[in-house]
Design a protein around this motif. Structure first.
Motif, short mmCIF file in Angstrom:
data_model
loop_
_atom_site.label_atom_id
_atom_site.label_comp_id
_atom_site.label_asym_id
_atom_site.label_seq_id
_atom_site.Cartn_x
_atom_site.Cartn_y
_atom_site.Cartn_z
N MET B 1 0.86 -1.23 0.02
CA MET B 1 -0.02 -0.03 0.12
C MET B 1 0.84 1.30 -0.05
O MET B 1 0.25 2.30 -0.02
N GLY B 2 2.07 1.09 0.18
CA GLY B 2 3.06 2.40 -0.22
C GLY B 2 3.29 3.49 0.93
O GLY B 2 3.83 4.43 0.43
N GLY B 3 2.59 3.07 1.96
CA GLY B 3 3.01 3.92 3.15
C GLY B 3 2.47 5.61 3.04
O GLY B 3 3.06 6.44 3.41
N SER B 4 1.08 5.56 2.60
CA SER B 4 0.62 6.90 2.68
C SER B 4 -0.09 7.30 3.92
O SER B 4 -0.45 6.36 4.40
N PRO B 5 0.11 8.47 4.29
CA PRO B 5 -0.27 8.92 5.51
C PRO B 5 -2.13 8.67 5.65
O PRO B 5 -2.72 8.54 6.45
N LEU B 6 -2.78 8.38 4.54
CA LEU B 6 -4.26 8.09 4.36
C LEU B 6 -4.39 6.52 4.62
O LEU B 6 -5.46 6.36 4.68
N ALA B 124 -12.68 8.67 -4.03
CA ALA B 124 -12.21 9.95 -3.42
C ALA B 124 -11.06 9.69 -2.57
O ALA B 124 -10.09 10.56 -2.64
N LEU B 125 -11.00 8.89 -1.77
CA LEU B 125 -9.86 8.53 -1.01
C LEU B 125 -8.53 8.09 -2.04
O LEU B 125 -7.50 8.61 -1.82
N GLY B 126 -8.74 7.33 -2.96
CA GLY B 126 -7.79 6.95 -4.08
C GLY B 126 -7.30 8.39 -4.71
O GLY B 126 -6.09 8.64 -4.85
N ALA B 127 -8.17 9.12 -4.98
CA ALA B 127 -7.81 10.62 -5.75
C ALA B 127 -6.66 11.39 -4.76
O ALA B 127 -5.78 11.86 -5.30
N ALA B 128 -7.35 11.44 -3.63
CA ALA B 128 -6.52 12.13 -2.57
C ALA B 128 -5.09 11.43 -2.37
O ALA B 128 -4.18 12.17 -2.23
N ARG B 129 -5.03 10.13 -2.52
CA ARG B 129 -3.87 9.32 -2.11
C ARG B 129 -2.70 9.72 -3.29
O ARG B 129 -1.64 10.11 -3.16
N ALA B 130 -3.36 9.63 -4.64
CA ALA B 130 -2.57 9.84 -5.59
C ALA B 130 -2.17 11.40 -5.71
O ALA B 130 -0.89 11.64 -5.98
N ALA B 131 -2.76 12.18 -5.28
CA ALA B 131 -2.40 13.83 -5.25
C ALA B 131 -1.45 13.93 -4.25
O ALA B 131 -0.49 14.87 -4.46
N LEU B 132 -1.55 13.33 -3.01
CA LEU B 132 -0.58 13.31 -1.94
C LEU B 132 0.69 13.07 -2.35
O LEU B 132 1.77 13.57 -2.07
N ALA B 140 1.21 19.38 -0.20
CA ALA B 140 0.56 18.09 -0.29
C ALA B 140 -0.70 17.75 0.33
O ALA B 140 -1.57 17.23 -0.43
N VAL B 141 -1.11 18.41 1.54
CA VAL B 141 -2.23 18.15 2.21
C VAL B 141 -3.38 18.93 1.42
O VAL B 141 -4.48 18.56 1.16
#
Lengths: 385, 266
Positions: B1-6, B124-132, B140-141
């Motif tokens: 999952m690549g360690g995103s803060p989300l 929406a969560l995925g879109a935010a993770r990609a943007a992050l 980033a936030v």
């Protein structure tokens, strides 16, 4: 300590002739023509511990209390009913905030018909005592006629005969009100359910939903939302008296020998007025966010007592000010703006207006045609205790 | 999952929405079991396990939201096939049990709605993770919040499109009883959205699913009313629009729930 909420014993609406008998004196509730009058009347037409409340023909009142554990208590009194209400004061302190209120502690039903949500209050009627026997807080109907008291439960209740001290627990089918009735006489308890339910009980059950709509919106042409919207517009209008602040002449003020603190305050007030959009709430918030409380304390005209009080409150005020200067203040502004627009929309909503008019007409017709069949003769085969 | 803060809060939300959908499958399986319709009970169980196996993939690939949505399409097909098979069975066996039929239709709808919720959230969560991941450290936030909000806006407009169309068709029918409901949704459409936006920064101990369901419960009732008005007016067109509006609404509120998670970034 700041009192953040007051939940005093009162009523959510009334119609017709309502009398309150207090210490031997009868207080007749006045009829309000509109919300303005109604709110003024609610200040003097209070409900107090020990009051005997009587409804006349075509008259209904909904009494309200709130328990310490924040449960809403209500008693909907039908026409020609009478009860005695008891309450006790409570207060709850959390941090530096205090909630105060009055909860209904005992309801003595004397005659007539009542829809009761006691949320912990003791309930008695001439022949019976009624207690909750369920996990949920109950709502039930009581009909008091000369020969007996009828209890129509919504959830499981324990009903005790005052004469024989025998108790009986009801199990209304599917937890629905109007599908079971308990009749308590001087000599025993009787139970009827399903197809044996009396016509009078069914009629009361129908009226219950309609009379629940007796609130100020029922009483006046103007709805509560329209009233709030009007008051908001009126308060914006009163802000206009400060219009002169837009053209504040600082030089003139200096000439008038005002102190630098006074001039600074006046300038800040003018700025806040300009950016408030004439909203009193936005103006007050802006003033609070930008006020220099230390300078304010030393302003000419502040008495030593006031200065001392301000000094004590200063740390708390500064803390709050910091919070409101940041995102919280912006959020509050956005919330106020939103509430205003929501209120304007709802006040002009034709569907709400239409729905309310329909409900009003229904409630009025129910009051005008209010008449209930008598109970049939009670048969021994229904006796359960 | 690549360690995103989300990932942490996102996963909790994902689990809550997945559990919600699973419960709808279980309910269908339970009813079919009670009715001794084993073939259908197995279909419901298979649909649930199909969903379970796709979940992990959906979440890990959610940063490419198109992939996430296409993953849920396969699960959508399951419920559509199950519903069609059930209707066929009901008619061929001449069951004549209105309560059972209506109850099953309700349960199938619940699966579709909860799937839309899941899809909206994960998208929406995925879109935010990609943007992050894409954005520089400083913004980033903001980039994540903006990306989440864009998903919400897109879902909102889709939802608006169906309600508007419903309102227009209902107006042509001239039935005030129906337009009262649809015009009310239209009248408060933007205000309701704004009310949710104002709620986002508030702290809450609820999981994003429970929070969004609580905040949008009354809207759910209004949409259900749209459907029942269309049914009583015997308008197939309105029924279809009401169904599409409800699916779009659930995608929208699922996406909105992701904003609660994204706002935890600060």
């Amino acid at each position: 300590m700041q009192v953040v909420s007051r939940n005093m014993l009162g009523y959510s609406g009334y119609v017709g002739d309502i009398s309150v008998i207090r210490k031997g004196k009868t207080i007749k509730f006045e009829k309000a023509k509109n919300y303005d009058e109604y709110y003024k009347l609610t200040e003097k037409q209070t409900i107090e511990d020990g009051d005997r409340i009587v409804t006349g023909k075509k008259s209904v009142i909904i009494l309200m209390g709130r328990s310490k554990d924040d449960k809403l208590q209500s008693i909907n009194m039908f026409p020609e009913s009478e009860l005695i209400i008891h309450c006790k004061d409570w207060e709850q302190v959390k941090g530096d905030e205090k909630r105060i209120g009055q909860e209904i502690s005992k309801i003595e039903l004397v005659k007539g018909i009542f829809v009761v949500s006691p949320a912990g209050a003791e309930v008695t009627c001439p022949f019976a005592e009624i207690e909750n026997a369920d996990d949920k807080d109950p709502t039930f109907i009581v009909d008091i006629v000369d020969e007996f008291n009828v209890v129509i439960p919504g959830v499981k209740l324990k009903v005790t005969s005052r004469a024989t001290r025998k108790s009986y627990e009801t199990f209304p089918p599917w937890g629905m009100m109007g599908l079971a009735e308990l009749v308590v006489t001087k000599s025993g308890i009787y139970e009827k359910s399903m197809e044996w339910i009396d016509k009078r009980v069914t009629a009361i059950q129908s009226a219950t939903g309609i009379f629940a709509n007796i609130n100020p919106d029922f009483m006046f042409e103007e709805s509560g939302m329209e009233y709030s919207n009007r008051k908001s517009k009126e308060s914006e209008k009163t802000m206009e008296q400060y219009d002169y602040l837009k053209d504040l002449d600082v030089e003139k003020m200096k000439g008038a020998k005002m102190s630098p603190e006074q001039i600074e305050l006046a300038k800040m007030t003018a700025e806040q007025y300009k950016s408030s959009g004439k909203s009193p709430q936005a103006f007050a918030l802006g003033m609070f966010q930008n006020m220099d409380f230390e300078k304010l304390m030393n302003m000419p005209g502040i008495t030593p007592e006031q200065r001392e009080q301000m000094k004590q409150a200063l740390p708390q005020m500064k803390k709050m000010q910091e919070e409101f200067k940041g995102g919280k203040g912006e959020q509050l502004k956005a919330q106020m703006d939103f509430s205003k627009r929501y209120m304007e929309t709802a006040a002009g909503d034709p569907v709400i207006k239409k729905t309310m008019q329909k409900k009003k007409a229904e409630a009025q017709a129910a009051l005008d045609e209010y008449s209930l069949p008598s109970y049939p003769k009670l048969l021994e085969r229904y006796k359960v205790a | 999952m690549g360690g995103s803060p989300l990932d942490g809060p996102g996963k909790k939300g994902e689990e809550a929405f997945a559990e919600f959908l699973s419960k709808a499958y279980s309910e269908i399986a339970r009813v079919f079991k009670d009715r001794k319709m084993e073939q259908f009970e197995n279909m419901a169980k298979a649909a649930d396990s199909n969903f379970q196996s796709l979940r992990q993939a959906a979440f890990s690939r959610a940063k490419d939201c198109k992939s996430a949505s296409s993953l849920t399409e396969a699960v959508e097909d399951d419920v559509v096939s199950m519903q069609s098979a059930f209707i066929k069975e009901y008619q061929s066996k001449e069951m004549d049990d209105d309560g059972f039929f209506t109850g099953m239709m309700y349960d199938f709808r619940q699966v579709k709605y909860r799937l839309a919720l899941y899809r909206g959230f994960i998208g929406a969560l995925g879109a935010a993770r990609a943007a992050l991941e894409k954005a520089g450290k400083e913004d980033a936030v903001k980039a994540a919040k903006d990306a989440g909000m864009r998903e919400v806006e897109a879902a909102k407009e889709e939802y608006r499109k169906y309600v508007t169309e419903y309102d227009q068709v209902a107006s042509k029918l001239g039935n005030g009883d129906i337009t009262d409901v649809s015009s009310t949704i239209m009248r408060y459409f933007d205000l309701s959205h704004e009310a949710l936006v104002l709620e986002v920064p508030n702290k809450s101990s609820e999981n994003p699913r429970d929070r969004i369901l609580r905040l949008t419960g009354s809207k759910e009732g209004e949409l259900s009313n749209l459907r029942s008005k269309a049914y009583h007016a015997k308008s197939v067109e309105l029924e279809k629009l009401a169904a599409a509006a409800t699916i779009a609404f659930n995608t929208y509120r699922g996406a909105f729930a992701a904003l609660f998670v994204i706002s935890e970034l600060g």
